[in-house]
Scaffold this active site. Structure first.
Site, PDB file in Angstrom:
ATOM      1  N   LYS A 116      -6.089  -4.983  -0.091  1.00 43.69           N
ATOM      2  CA  LYS A 116      -6.726  -3.633  -1.325  1.00 43.69           C
ATOM      3  C   LYS A 116      -8.129  -3.003  -0.273  1.00 43.69           C
ATOM      4  O   LYS A 116      -7.697  -1.720  -1.115  1.00 43.69           O
ATOM      5  CB  LYS A 116      -7.662  -4.985  -2.271  1.00 43.69           C
ATOM      6  CG  LYS A 116      -6.906  -5.772  -2.741  1.00 43.69           C
ATOM      7  CD  LYS A 116      -5.570  -5.393  -3.949  1.00 43.69           C
ATOM      8  CE  LYS A 116      -5.148  -5.601  -5.378  1.00 43.69           C
ATOM      9  NZ  LYS A 116      -4.123  -7.107  -4.457  1.00 43.69           N
TER      10      LYS A 116
HETATM   11  C1  LIG Z   1      -3.177  -7.553  -5.313  1.00 39.64           C
HETATM   12  C2  LIG Z   1      -2.304  -8.026  -4.432  1.00 39.64           C
HETATM   13  C3  LIG Z   1      -0.414  -8.064  -4.468  1.00 39.64           C
HETATM   14  C4  LIG Z   1      -0.064  -7.102  -5.516  1.00 39.64           C
HETATM   15  O1  LIG Z   1      -0.202  -5.746  -5.296  1.00 39.64           O
HETATM   16  P1  LIG Z   1       0.574  -4.693  -6.325  1.00 39.64           P
HETATM   17  O2  LIG Z   1       0.191  -3.356  -6.212  1.00 39.64           O
HETATM   18  O3  LIG Z   1      -0.231  -4.751  -7.661  1.00 39.64           O
HETATM   19  O4  LIG Z   1       1.884  -5.110  -6.987  1.00 39.64           O
HETATM   20  C5  LIG Z   1      -0.219  -8.537  -3.144  1.00 39.64           C
HETATM   21  N1  LIG Z   1      -0.365  -9.510  -2.094  1.00 39.64           N
HETATM   22  C6  LIG Z   1      -1.938  -9.845  -2.545  1.00 39.64           C
HETATM   23  C7  LIG Z   1      -2.581 -10.650  -1.181  1.00 39.64           C
HETATM   24  C8  LIG Z   1      -3.095  -8.510  -3.023  1.00 39.64           C
HETATM   25  O5  LIG Z   1      -4.170  -8.655  -3.601  1.00 39.64           O
END
Ligand SMILES: *Cc1c(COP(=O)(O)O)cnc(C)c1O
Length: 499
Positions: A113
């Site tokens: 993120k």
């Molecule tokens: C948010 C997240 C995901 C999923 O990503 P999306 O863009 O919502 O599909 C996968 N792995 C981790 C560790 C995340 O924080």
């Protein structure tokens, strides 16, 4: 470049408006009206550049209302040396002969993120200057863990902004909770709610759409905005790292410029894999986009049958950031695959709201399966994959990444596809120490969170990321927990407004 809405193609806004607004008025998501083209000469040029310059080049094509100076300030603010612990920001690790793990978790919160949320505050403050002038922007977040911390780190002490994060008291991991409750910064606030993630999200949505609240805020020269992945400002930074990874593979001689690669993404809200799809549409030579899910396999079924059906049991898994039954960003894909048919998209999402399901038509389904492959695995297979990858290659991955690796291995076993493959690695294994350690040793009994972190470092020989090691012994700043019906009062209290 202008942006239109997935639920009303007649809507036209600038990038700055799309980013400040977050979501279109009628509930649609903003999408670019066309995608910039990317050729092999661009890849060749990118191979010689660093991440910051690559990002500036790619963003320039999307954010045409930003000046060169503004763009440069944004990408430097997010990705300049020292912000990410990996010098190349998004680091590729070669594991085996054909698998490349794109480590997107070297930022300040150890989850992918950060790749978007380190940049978003810069994009948002520039956008706000162009659209809402001197108003203070209040970012309101409901989080199940990773987004809240990454948004707090991104927005802390950013002039002209404040951020409030609500998390479910018992719905986040101990490490995620500690990351949020010890957050530093003068413009941040964190509050637990006595409820689950849905309660937090519903509460935030109610506050967002309450006209009276908006009026009171306006009187104090404030506006709300969103930091979740429906915001275009979170998607566009994610396109960058797929193109950057390809340029790195060319630079390192792993592939020829123009050679096709596959991409695997552990998927929740469909933001990350959608960014890879956009990169493909721009001309990046991507073959298959492999969408990996955990036991919450609504997307696997959708890709295989064309029916999206959320009427199913919700599973709590060891890859919690993918525990989701409504993948918001799928709407953007369906808009593209239907040839920008806003009426169709409205129909599908009406049906999702009313009946919890929809079925796309044959032509959309055909296009979907031409580009995407769906697969899933359960917790036992996730743990077995963590252990197998470590035993075979000495490579330690987290639970989300392990889901992607497993789905990739299943795909190769089934198809014999030998294409070189980039797998998005989305979190540090130390963020999920309990699950990862038990995958390796079978036992974590009697250990507290930091004892597990230490043990994992000892067993794996991997270094504990500094941002997580630093949490040990930090003072907890935020201890408040409110009832789910009391969130509005907490917002006023945190903003210092007498409502
Ligand atoms: C948010 C997240 C995901 C999923 O990503 P999306 O863009 O919502 O599909 C996968 N792995 C981790 C560790 C995340 O924080």
């Amino acid at each position: 470049m202008l942006y239109k809405s997935t639920r009303d193609s007649a809507v036209q806004v600038s990038a700055a408006q799309a980013i400040t607004q977050g979501i279109s008025k009628e509930g649609g998501l903003f999408v670019p009206e066309s995608l910039p083209r990317l050729g092999s000469a661009d890849i060749e040029a990118f191979a010689a550049l660093g991440y910051v310059e690559r990002a500036a080049h790619i963003l320039r094509a999307f954010l045409t209302d930003f000046t060169e100076e503004e763009l440069a300030a944004c990408v430097n603010g997010a990705y300049a040396a020292g912000k990410f612990s990996a010098p190349d920001v998004a680091h590729l690790s070669k594991v085996g002969a054909k698998m490349f793990l794109l480590e997107l978790w070297h930022g300040p919160t150890c989850a992918f993120k950060d790749m978007a949320l380190q940049l978003l505050p810069h994009l948002l403050t520039v956008s706000a200057r162009k659209t809402v002038k001197d108003k203070k922007i209040i970012i309101l977040v409901a989080t199940s863990g990773d987004t809240g911390k990454a948004a707090l780190e991104g927005f802390k002490d950013v002039d002209g902004t404040g951020i409030l994060v609500f998390y479910p008291e018992d719905g986040v991991s101990p490490m995620q909770k500690l990351q949020m409750t010890t957050q530093e910064g003068g413009n941040v606030n964190v509050c637990a709610i006595a409820g689950n993630f849905d309660d937090a999200q519903n509460g935030v949505k109610r506050i967002f759409t309450d006209a009276q609240i908006a009026e009171t805020l306006a009187r104090h020269d404030m506006v709300f905005s969103s930091a979740n992945s429906i915001n275009w400002g979170r998607l566009v930074p994610q396109i960058v790292y797929y193109i950057s990874a390809y340029a790195d593979l060319v630079k390192e001689g792993e592939i020829a410029n123009g050679e096709t690669i596959n991409v695997v993404v552990p998927t929740g809200n469909f933001g990350n894999i959608l960014a890879a799809y956009y990169a493909k549409c721009m001309g990046l030579p991507i073959g298959k986009l492999i969408c990996a899910s955990n036991a919450n396999n609504v997307l696997t079924d959708f890709i295989n049958t064309g029916v999206y059906d959320r009427n199913r049991a919700f599973h709590t898994t060891i890859s919690p950031s993918m525990d989701i039954l409504i993948s918001s960003n799928l709407e953007r894909l369906l808009y593209a695959l239907s040839g920008c048919d806003d009426a169709k998209v409205r129909g599908w999402f009406d049906s999702l709201a009313k009946e919890g399901r929809y079925e796309v038509d044959a032509s959309v389904k055909e296009k979907l399966t031409a580009d995407f492959v769906g697969g899933f695995c359960d917790d036992a297979a996730t743990k077995a994959t963590i252990k197998a990858l470590f035993d075979k290659y000495g490579y330690l991955c987290d639970t989300h990444t392990a889901v992607a690796v497993r789905v990739y291995e299943d795909y190769v076993a089934k198809t014999g596809d030998e294409t070189k493959t980039v797998i998005a690695s989305t979190a540090s294994p130390f963020k999920f120490s309990s699950s990862v350690l038990s995958a390796l040793t079978g036992d974590t009994s009697g250990l507290d969170e930091f004892e597990m972190v230490d043990k994992l470092a000892e067993v794996s020989g991997c270094e504990i990321p500094a941002p997580l090691a630093d949490l040990r012994g930090r003072d907890v700043r935020f201890t408040q927990c409110c009832e789910k019906d009391d969130m509005k009062r907490v917002v006023w209290e945190m903003l210092g407004i007498q409502a």
